[in-house]
Structure formats: structure tokens, C-alpha cells
Design a protein around this motif. Sequence first.
Motif, PDB file in Angstrom:
ATOM      1  N   PHE A  55       0.854  -1.175   0.000  1.00  0.00           N
ATOM      2  CA  PHE A  55       0.000   0.000   0.000  1.00  0.00           C
ATOM      3  C   PHE A  55       0.896   1.234   0.000  1.00  0.00           C
ATOM      4  O   PHE A  55       1.755   1.395   0.866  1.00  0.00           O
ATOM      5  CB  PHE A  55      -0.938   0.019   1.221  1.00  0.00           C
ATOM      6  CG  PHE A  55      -2.063  -0.961   1.102  1.00  0.00           C
ATOM      7  CD1 PHE A  55      -3.074  -0.780   0.168  1.00  0.00           C
ATOM      8  CD2 PHE A  55      -2.112  -2.087   1.912  1.00  0.00           C
ATOM      9  CE1 PHE A  55      -4.114  -1.693   0.038  1.00  0.00           C
ATOM     10  CE2 PHE A  55      -3.145  -2.999   1.797  1.00  0.00           C
ATOM     11  CZ  PHE A  55      -4.143  -2.805   0.865  1.00  0.00           C
ATOM     12  N   LEU A  56       0.706   2.077  -1.013  1.00  0.00           N
ATOM     13  CA  LEU A  56       1.481   3.303  -1.163  1.00  0.00           C
ATOM     14  C   LEU A  56       0.529   4.487  -1.265  1.00  0.00           C
ATOM     15  O   LEU A  56      -0.665   4.323  -1.488  1.00  0.00           O
ATOM     16  CB  LEU A  56       2.370   3.226  -2.414  1.00  0.00           C
ATOM     17  CG  LEU A  56       3.424   2.102  -2.425  1.00  0.00           C
ATOM     18  CD1 LEU A  56       4.137   2.064  -3.787  1.00  0.00           C
ATOM     19  CD2 LEU A  56       4.427   2.275  -1.305  1.00  0.00           C
ATOM     20  N   ASP A  57       1.078   5.672  -1.144  1.00  0.00           N
ATOM     21  CA  ASP A  57       0.303   6.902  -1.189  1.00  0.00           C
ATOM     22  C   ASP A  57      -0.410   7.045  -2.530  1.00  0.00           C
ATOM     23  O   ASP A  57       0.223   7.035  -3.585  1.00  0.00           O
ATOM     24  CB  ASP A  57       1.225   8.095  -0.948  1.00  0.00           C
ATOM     25  CG  ASP A  57       0.467   9.401  -0.925  1.00  0.00           C
ATOM     26  OD1 ASP A  57      -0.536   9.499  -0.194  1.00  0.00           O
ATOM     27  OD2 ASP A  57       0.886  10.330  -1.661  1.00  0.00           O
ATOM     28  N   ALA A  58      -1.719   7.178  -2.470  1.00  0.00           N
ATOM     29  CA  ALA A  58      -2.534   7.263  -3.687  1.00  0.00           C
ATOM     30  C   ALA A  58      -2.207   8.498  -4.521  1.00  0.00           C
ATOM     31  O   ALA A  58      -2.356   8.485  -5.739  1.00  0.00           O
ATOM     32  CB  ALA A  58      -4.022   7.256  -3.331  1.00  0.00           C
ATOM     33  N   ALA A  59      -1.741   9.549  -3.884  1.00  0.00           N
ATOM     34  CA  ALA A  59      -1.447  10.788  -4.610  1.00  0.00           C
ATOM     35  C   ALA A  59      -0.187  10.677  -5.461  1.00  0.00           C
ATOM     36  O   ALA A  59      -0.039  11.394  -6.446  1.00  0.00           O
ATOM     37  CB  ALA A  59      -1.297  11.944  -3.624  1.00  0.00           C
ATOM     38  N   SER A  60       0.719   9.754  -5.108  1.00  0.00           N
ATOM     39  CA  SER A  60       1.981   9.687  -5.849  1.00  0.00           C
ATOM     40  C   SER A  60       2.260   8.331  -6.493  1.00  0.00           C
ATOM     41  O   SER A  60       3.191   8.220  -7.278  1.00  0.00           O
ATOM     42  CB  SER A  60       3.145  10.060  -4.930  1.00  0.00           C
ATOM     43  OG  SER A  60       3.154   9.237  -3.783  1.00  0.00           O
ATOM     44  N   ALA A  82      -0.009  -1.136  -4.788  1.00  0.00           N
ATOM     45  CA  ALA A  82       0.821  -0.753  -5.922  1.00  0.00           C
ATOM     46  C   ALA A  82       1.997  -1.693  -6.112  1.00  0.00           C
ATOM     47  O   ALA A  82       2.542  -2.233  -5.141  1.00  0.00           O
ATOM     48  CB  ALA A  82       1.339   0.672  -5.713  1.00  0.00           C
ATOM     49  N   SER A  83       2.370  -1.859  -7.355  1.00  0.00           N
ATOM     50  CA  SER A  83       3.565  -2.620  -7.727  1.00  0.00           C
ATOM     51  C   SER A  83       4.791  -1.737  -7.497  1.00  0.00           C
ATOM     52  O   SER A  83       4.833  -0.586  -7.947  1.00  0.00           O
ATOM     53  CB  SER A  83       3.487  -3.003  -9.205  1.00  0.00           C
ATOM     54  OG  SER A  83       4.765  -3.265  -9.729  1.00  0.00           O
ATOM     55  N   LYS A  84       5.798  -2.289  -6.846  1.00  0.00           N
ATOM     56  CA  LYS A  84       7.034  -1.533  -6.666  1.00  0.00           C
ATOM     57  C   LYS A  84       7.804  -1.412  -7.975  1.00  0.00           C
ATOM     58  O   LYS A  84       8.531  -0.447  -8.173  1.00  0.00           O
ATOM     59  CB  LYS A  84       7.897  -2.185  -5.579  1.00  0.00           C
ATOM     60  CG  LYS A  84       7.306  -2.046  -4.188  1.00  0.00           C
ATOM     61  CD  LYS A  84       8.239  -2.646  -3.152  1.00  0.00           C
ATOM     62  CE  LYS A  84       7.666  -2.564  -1.753  1.00  0.00           C
ATOM     63  NZ  LYS A  84       8.588  -3.162  -0.761  1.00  0.00           N
ATOM     64  N   VAL A  85       7.641  -2.374  -8.871  1.00  0.00           N
ATOM     65  CA  VAL A  85       8.298  -2.278 -10.177  1.00  0.00           C
ATOM     66  C   VAL A  85       7.695  -1.131 -10.975  1.00  0.00           C
ATOM     67  O   VAL A  85       8.419  -0.300 -11.529  1.00  0.00           O
ATOM     68  CB  VAL A  85       8.190  -3.617 -10.955  1.00  0.00           C
ATOM     69  CG1 VAL A  85       8.612  -3.457 -12.409  1.00  0.00           C
ATOM     70  CG2 VAL A  85       9.021  -4.694 -10.277  1.00  0.00           C
ATOM     71  N   ASN A  88       8.814   2.172  -9.442  1.00  0.00           N
ATOM     72  CA  ASN A  88      10.229   2.099  -9.091  1.00  0.00           C
ATOM     73  C   ASN A  88      10.846   3.458  -8.739  1.00  0.00           C
ATOM     74  O   ASN A  88      11.490   3.603  -7.709  1.00  0.00           O
ATOM     75  CB  ASN A  88      11.017   1.442 -10.231  1.00  0.00           C
ATOM     76  CG  ASN A  88      12.497   1.368  -9.957  1.00  0.00           C
ATOM     77  OD1 ASN A  88      12.925   0.915  -8.906  1.00  0.00           O
ATOM     78  ND2 ASN A  88      13.294   1.825 -10.906  1.00  0.00           N
ATOM     79  N   GLY A  89      10.650   4.450  -9.584  1.00  0.00           N
ATOM     80  CA  GLY A  89      11.251   5.765  -9.343  1.00  0.00           C
ATOM     81  C   GLY A  89      10.781   6.395  -8.050  1.00  0.00           C
ATOM     82  O   GLY A  89      11.590   6.817  -7.222  1.00  0.00           O
ATOM     83  N   MET A  90       9.469   6.439  -7.876  1.00  0.00           N
ATOM     84  CA  MET A  90       8.906   7.034  -6.668  1.00  0.00           C
ATOM     85  C   MET A  90       9.313   6.226  -5.435  1.00  0.00           C
ATOM     86  O   MET A  90       9.734   6.784  -4.430  1.00  0.00           O
ATOM     87  CB  MET A  90       7.377   7.100  -6.785  1.00  0.00           C
ATOM     88  CG  MET A  90       6.648   7.727  -5.596  1.00  0.00           C
ATOM     89  SD  MET A  90       6.289   6.634  -4.189  1.00  0.00           S
ATOM     90  CE  MET A  90       5.265   5.404  -4.934  1.00  0.00           C
ATOM     91  N   TYR A  91       9.205   4.915  -5.510  1.00  0.00           N
ATOM     92  CA  TYR A  91       9.517   4.074  -4.354  1.00  0.00           C
ATOM     93  C   TYR A  91      11.000   4.177  -3.979  1.00  0.00           C
ATOM     94  O   TYR A  91      11.345   4.260  -2.808  1.00  0.00           O
ATOM     95  CB  TYR A  91       9.148   2.607  -4.625  1.00  0.00           C
ATOM     96  CG  TYR A  91       9.285   1.767  -3.384  1.00  0.00           C
ATOM     97  CD1 TYR A  91       8.249   1.698  -2.456  1.00  0.00           C
ATOM     98  CD2 TYR A  91      10.454   1.080  -3.110  1.00  0.00           C
ATOM     99  CE1 TYR A  91       8.378   0.968  -1.299  1.00  0.00           C
ATOM    100  CE2 TYR A  91      10.594   0.339  -1.945  1.00  0.00           C
ATOM    101  CZ  TYR A  91       9.553   0.283  -1.049  1.00  0.00           C
ATOM    102  OH  TYR A  91       9.689  -0.439   0.119  1.00  0.00           O
ATOM    103  N   MET A 100      21.213   2.550  -4.861  1.00  0.00           N
ATOM    104  CA  MET A 100      20.720   2.471  -6.234  1.00  0.00           C
ATOM    105  C   MET A 100      19.215   2.233  -6.214  1.00  0.00           C
ATOM    106  O   MET A 100      18.677   1.834  -5.180  1.00  0.00           O
ATOM    107  CB  MET A 100      21.435   1.374  -6.998  1.00  0.00           C
ATOM    108  CG  MET A 100      21.198  -0.015  -6.438  1.00  0.00           C
ATOM    109  SD  MET A 100      22.272  -1.255  -7.129  1.00  0.00           S
ATOM    110  CE  MET A 100      23.849  -0.671  -6.572  1.00  0.00           C
ATOM    111  N   PRO A 101      18.540   2.447  -7.337  1.00  0.00           N
ATOM    112  CA  PRO A 101      17.094   2.219  -7.379  1.00  0.00           C
ATOM    113  C   PRO A 101      16.725   0.753  -7.119  1.00  0.00           C
ATOM    114  O   PRO A 101      17.501  -0.160  -7.391  1.00  0.00           O
ATOM    115  CB  PRO A 101      16.704   2.617  -8.807  1.00  0.00           C
ATOM    116  CG  PRO A 101      17.810   3.491  -9.287  1.00  0.00           C
ATOM    117  CD  PRO A 101      19.048   3.004  -8.595  1.00  0.00           C
TER     118      PRO A 101
END
Length: 176
Positions: A55-60, A82-85, A88-91, A100-101
Motif C-alpha cells: 500500500f502506497l500513497d494514492a497521490a503519488s 501498488a507494484s514496486k516495479v 520504481n522511481g517514486m519508491y 541504487m534504485p
Amino acid sequence: ALLLAALLLCTTAAYAEVKIGQVEYAAHGKSCFAVMTVALDGDTIVAAHIDEFQFLDAASAEGVPNSSESFGKNFPEGKVLASKVVNNGMYSTNMVGATMPLGVGYKAIEAFATGKTIAELEAAIDGKSKSEMIDAVSSCTLVDTLGYLQGLLAAAKAANNQTGYYTVYNKTGETV
């Protein structure tokens, strides 16, 4: 994409038998789950893929399909699954201590497992602690490297234990 890659790898070998194994795995033990996928030719891993969902922030974050529909109505307020893949950039910007990312780490772990037999992967991680596996995979500094490799091993074992045959069709309906 993983299935297609596995099939393409085997086009040079007549009648190669590739099995796909996939498990849901808790590489961290809390707060998210991973979907680990392995293509196995005999007992050798010919392709591997990692994705995690949290679960990640819906706004981003970009949520999984139907997050904005009835499927998402029971999510925590302001969150999407949300998928972390995909994110990827935001996470990656929120990973403490990472050099590294996240996607680079996943790719390094996938590459480390690819080409190994089940026994070789098992031997590479058997008896290792979580801290011993950090930096053990070239180009990866993820603290849960051991958990990811254990998940890929579980997926490989799942593929190895499959029985039956499957016919795969492409979008035009041709047998692959």
C-alpha cells in the motif's frame, strides 16, 4: 514478458520443456508481499522475475488495476495497492540507505539466480544470514536480498514440482 523470454530461450533446443513457477512470498516478513516467478528448463533457472506489492500513497503511486474502482474501496484511506516495479522511481526515492534504485537491485538478484540450478541456488543461500547476503549479489545493496533469493528458490521448486502440459497462444491465436 518472462514467459515470452523463457520460450524464446528454448526455441533453439528442440522440444525443450520449460516450466513456470510462481509464488507469493513475504521477502520482508511484513508490510508487503512479493510475486516471485521463475522459468525452469530441467532444473536450471532460465529466467526470473521479482515484483512486490504494498500500500502506497494514492497521490503519488500508480495503483494496480481497479484500485480506483470497487476493488479499492476497502484499501486504507489515501492508499493504493501498488507494484514496486511500476512505481520504481517514486519508491526508490524513499528507500533509506539504498545506493541504487530498487529495480536495479531486483535485476541484479534476478541475474544472480538465472543460470543456476535449484541445488546451486540453494547452496548459495543455505545457512546465510540476512546481513551476509547484503552485497553478496553484484550490483545489489538491498537489505532483503536473502528473502528475495529464498522466494525465487521457492518459485523454482514450485515449477519443478508441476505436472501437466500447457498450450500457450499468442494474440493472433497461433500455437506457440
